[in-house]
Structures are given as C-alpha cells and as structure tokens.
Design an enzyme around this catalytic site. Structure first.
Site, PDB file in Angstrom:
ATOM      1  N   ARG A 126      21.979 -10.341  51.117  1.00  0.00           N
ATOM      2  CA  ARG A 126      21.694 -11.680  50.578  1.00  0.00           C
ATOM      3  C   ARG A 126      20.813 -11.576  49.329  1.00  0.00           C
ATOM      4  O   ARG A 126      21.004 -12.311  48.365  1.00  0.00           O
ATOM      5  CB  ARG A 126      21.031 -12.553  51.639  1.00  0.00           C
ATOM      6  CG  ARG A 126      22.054 -13.085  52.638  1.00  0.00           C
ATOM      7  CD  ARG A 126      21.430 -13.483  53.941  1.00  0.00           C
ATOM      8  NE  ARG A 126      20.501 -14.578  53.823  1.00  0.00           N
ATOM      9  CZ  ARG A 126      19.539 -14.845  54.719  1.00  0.00           C
ATOM     10  NH1 ARG A 126      19.398 -14.061  55.776  1.00  0.00           N
ATOM     11  NH2 ARG A 126      18.752 -15.870  54.554  1.00  0.00           N
ATOM     12  N   ARG A 169      24.342 -22.143  43.298  1.00  0.00           N
ATOM     13  CA  ARG A 169      24.019 -20.737  43.510  1.00  0.00           C
ATOM     14  C   ARG A 169      24.825 -19.817  42.602  1.00  0.00           C
ATOM     15  O   ARG A 169      24.691 -18.598  42.687  1.00  0.00           O
ATOM     16  CB  ARG A 169      24.347 -20.379  44.956  1.00  0.00           C
ATOM     17  CG  ARG A 169      23.135 -20.049  45.811  1.00  0.00           C
ATOM     18  CD  ARG A 169      23.658 -19.831  47.232  1.00  0.00           C
ATOM     19  NE  ARG A 169      22.717 -19.140  48.058  1.00  0.00           N
ATOM     20  CZ  ARG A 169      21.942 -19.758  48.961  1.00  0.00           C
ATOM     21  NH1 ARG A 169      21.959 -21.044  49.125  1.00  0.00           N
ATOM     22  NH2 ARG A 169      21.149 -19.032  49.706  1.00  0.00           N
ATOM     23  N   LYS A 219      12.283 -22.700  50.366  1.00  0.00           N
ATOM     24  CA  LYS A 219      12.924 -23.903  49.824  1.00  0.00           C
ATOM     25  C   LYS A 219      13.041 -25.004  50.887  1.00  0.00           C
ATOM     26  O   LYS A 219      12.699 -26.150  50.626  1.00  0.00           O
ATOM     27  CB  LYS A 219      14.332 -23.572  49.289  1.00  0.00           C
ATOM     28  CG  LYS A 219      14.336 -22.564  48.149  1.00  0.00           C
ATOM     29  CD  LYS A 219      15.740 -22.372  47.587  1.00  0.00           C
ATOM     30  CE  LYS A 219      16.714 -21.691  48.534  1.00  0.00           C
ATOM     31  NZ  LYS A 219      16.499 -20.260  48.770  1.00  0.00           N
ATOM     32  N   ARG A 277      19.271 -17.643  63.644  1.00  0.00           N
ATOM     33  CA  ARG A 277      20.200 -17.385  62.537  1.00  0.00           C
ATOM     34  C   ARG A 277      20.542 -15.903  62.493  1.00  0.00           C
ATOM     35  O   ARG A 277      19.673 -15.068  62.232  1.00  0.00           O
ATOM     36  CB  ARG A 277      19.555 -17.810  61.206  1.00  0.00           C
ATOM     37  CG  ARG A 277      19.733 -19.271  60.909  1.00  0.00           C
ATOM     38  CD  ARG A 277      19.107 -19.638  59.593  1.00  0.00           C
ATOM     39  NE  ARG A 277      19.652 -18.910  58.447  1.00  0.00           N
ATOM     40  CZ  ARG A 277      19.381 -19.221  57.188  1.00  0.00           C
ATOM     41  NH1 ARG A 277      18.584 -20.240  56.922  1.00  0.00           N
ATOM     42  NH2 ARG A 277      19.898 -18.520  56.201  1.00  0.00           N
ATOM     43  N   ARG A 286      11.441 -15.034  60.550  1.00  0.00           N
ATOM     44  CA  ARG A 286      12.224 -16.227  60.858  1.00  0.00           C
ATOM     45  C   ARG A 286      13.380 -15.876  61.809  1.00  0.00           C
ATOM     46  O   ARG A 286      13.714 -16.660  62.689  1.00  0.00           O
ATOM     47  CB  ARG A 286      12.777 -16.820  59.550  1.00  0.00           C
ATOM     48  CG  ARG A 286      13.485 -18.147  59.725  1.00  0.00           C
ATOM     49  CD  ARG A 286      13.749 -18.820  58.397  1.00  0.00           C
ATOM     50  NE  ARG A 286      14.896 -18.268  57.702  1.00  0.00           N
ATOM     51  CZ  ARG A 286      15.303 -18.645  56.480  1.00  0.00           C
ATOM     52  NH1 ARG A 286      14.631 -19.554  55.818  1.00  0.00           N
ATOM     53  NH2 ARG A 286      16.358 -18.103  55.929  1.00  0.00           N
TER      54      ARG A 286
HETATM   55  P1  ADP Z   1      18.838 -18.713  52.443  1.00  0.00           P
HETATM   56  O1  ADP Z   1      18.527 -19.332  51.112  1.00  0.00           O
HETATM   57  O2  ADP Z   1      17.659 -18.581  53.330  1.00  0.00           O
HETATM   58  O3  ADP Z   1      19.649 -17.466  52.345  1.00  0.00           O
HETATM   59  P2  ADP Z   1      20.658 -20.890  53.091  1.00  0.00           P
HETATM   60  O4  ADP Z   1      20.465 -21.624  54.357  1.00  0.00           O
HETATM   61  O5  ADP Z   1      20.387 -21.607  51.816  1.00  0.00           O
HETATM   62  O6  ADP Z   1      19.763 -19.624  53.263  1.00  0.00           O
HETATM   63  O7  ADP Z   1      22.143 -20.310  53.010  1.00  0.00           O
HETATM   64  C1  ADP Z   1      22.698 -19.545  54.035  1.00  0.00           C
HETATM   65  C2  ADP Z   1      24.062 -19.010  53.638  1.00  0.00           C
HETATM   66  O8  ADP Z   1      24.961 -20.109  53.378  1.00  0.00           O
HETATM   67  C3  ADP Z   1      24.103 -18.182  52.354  1.00  0.00           C
HETATM   68  O9  ADP Z   1      23.775 -16.828  52.571  1.00  0.00           O
HETATM   69  C4  ADP Z   1      25.591 -18.363  51.939  1.00  0.00           C
HETATM   70  O10 ADP Z   1      26.440 -17.561  52.711  1.00  0.00           O
HETATM   71  C5  ADP Z   1      25.866 -19.806  52.318  1.00  0.00           C
HETATM   72  N1  ADP Z   1      25.607 -20.710  51.180  1.00  0.00           N
HETATM   73  C6  ADP Z   1      24.589 -21.611  51.088  1.00  0.00           C
HETATM   74  N2  ADP Z   1      24.626 -22.264  49.908  1.00  0.00           N
HETATM   75  C7  ADP Z   1      25.685 -21.766  49.220  1.00  0.00           C
HETATM   76  C8  ADP Z   1      26.243 -21.993  47.935  1.00  0.00           C
HETATM   77  N3  ADP Z   1      25.706 -22.897  47.080  1.00  0.00           N
HETATM   78  N4  ADP Z   1      27.340 -21.289  47.565  1.00  0.00           N
HETATM   79  C9  ADP Z   1      27.890 -20.408  48.378  1.00  0.00           C
HETATM   80  N5  ADP Z   1      27.411 -20.108  49.595  1.00  0.00           N
HETATM   81  C10 ADP Z   1      26.322 -20.768  50.038  1.00  0.00           C
END
Ligand code: ADP
Length: 194
Positions: free
Chosen positions: A146, A89, A14, A134, A128
């Site tokens: 996740r 999400r 994404k 991270r 990654r």
């Molecule tokens: P990825 O999609 O690679 O897991 P992101 O960078 O989008 O990584 O998100 C990393 C973390 O941030 C998620 O695992 C969650 O803990 C938190 N997070 C991101 N977006 C949301 C959301 N919309 N609602 C709740 N937690 C979120």
C-alpha cells in the site's frame, strides 16, 4: 461550497481527522475506503469486485472508483461541502473529479496533506490491524505494498493541486487534537483567502 481533499499515505490519520472536521464545518464525509468496505460487508457486486484489489493492497480500477464516488456525491444534493478522504488517489481520478465538480459549478477548495514518516505509518497500521478487523492492516507485506502504491501512483496527485495553488502540507505527527487544530487553522486561513 467548501470542498476539501484530505490527503496522505495509508495510516496518516485521514479518517480520524475527517470525522472531526465534518462536525466542525458541517460537511459530508466521503471515504472511498469506507464505502468499499461497506460494499464488501454487504456482499454487493461492487464489493466482490473491490475485495481482491483491497486485500492485496492495490487500487481498485479508476473507472469503478470514479463512478462510485460520483454517485455518492449525487446522493447529497444539499451538502454545504464535502471532505474527500481517500479520493482522488490517481491523476485520472483528480481530473475526473475536477470535470464532475465543474459540471456542478463548484470545485475543490483545498487539498490538506497529512505528512507522516514511513516508519510511523507502519507502526500505526500494524497497531490498527490488531483490532480493526481490516485484513489489509494485519499483514506487513500488504502494508508495504500500500505504501509502495501510494508512492508510485498517489503521491503525484499533490502536484495536480499544487499547480492550482491549492496544496497545503500539514504536520501529521502529534496528538489528535494538535493535528486537528493545524487542519482547522489551514481551513480558516484558506476561507479568508477565498
Ligand atoms: P488507507 O488510506 O488506510 O490505506 P482506505 O480505507 O482509504 O485506507 O483504503 C483502503 C483500500 O481501498 C485501498 O488500499 C484501495 O485498495 C481501496 N481504495 C480506496 N480509495 C481508493 C481510490 N480512490 N482508488 C482506488 N482504490 C481505492
């Protein structure tokens, strides 16, 4: 306005694709993950709160995430449109976004969902994790959590947009350029249909 929800499991690509779409369509990119990470780095109150959830591979509570996202949208009053990356999400987040955008006389144009197999996701995330710094990418248990959280709480958000005929599934396997072309085609076709 062109408002896109870029959707897909962790590691689907994404962020990479959002960067490319932003310059092609002149949109503002809002990645909730990036915003949380910037807050963690800056040691803000929001960052401190989010960190424990993120490190465990769990979702930050809806109330906190929704408030943060809305304030980021409000920082860009002249935007031609947004790419929402990592948001919504959960179904409550999708509902809140709908009401919030309605209040601004706009709405989500389309959800583009990158489809990638679980095996490929794990491979990409571990790769990654080697150089992204991270913590949530470096640990196989956190990655598994996740993906579990995605399947249990996030995947259902596709139904929300599907019910409005706004859901498009995009094959997320292939070169970055090929996937970008698929996404661009879906957006262009969608714009014609609007
Ligand atoms: P990825 O999609 O690679 O897991 P992101 O960078 O989008 O990584 O998100 C990393 C973390 O941030 C998620 O695992 C969650 O803990 C938190 N997070 C991101 N977006 C949301 C959301 N919309 N609602 C709740 N937690 C979120």
């Amino acid at each position: 306005m062109l408002n896109i929800v870029l959707f897909g499991p962790p590691g689907a690509g994404k962020g990479t694709q959002a960067e490319k779409l932003v310059s092609k369509y002149n949109l503002v990119h809002l990645s909730t993950g990036d915003i949380f990470r910037a807050n963690i780095k800056g040691e803000t109150e929001l960052g401190k709160l989010a960190k424990t959830y993120i490190d465990g591979g769990n979702l930050v509570p809806d109330e906190v995430t929704i408030k943060m996202l809305e304030s980021e949208v409000d920082k860009n009053p002249n935007a031609e449109g947004f790419i929402f990356d990592g948001f919504p999400r959960t179904t409550p987040q999708a509902n809140a976004l709908e009401v919030f955008l309605q209040g601004k006389n706009t709405s989500i144009s389309v959800m583009l969902a990158l489809a990638v197999s679980e095996e490929e996701l794990i491979k990409r995330l571990l790769l990654r994790g080697k150089d992204s710094g991270r913590a949530d990418d470096a640990n196989e248990e956190v990655i598994a959590n996740r993906i579990k959280v995605y399947n249990n709480q996030t995947a259902v958000v596709a139904d929300f947009y599907s019910a409005q005929n706004k859901f498009e599934k995009i094959d997320g396997i292939g070169s970055i350029g090929d996937i970008f072309e698929r996404l661009s085609n879906a957006i262009d076709n969608h714009k014609i249909a609007l």
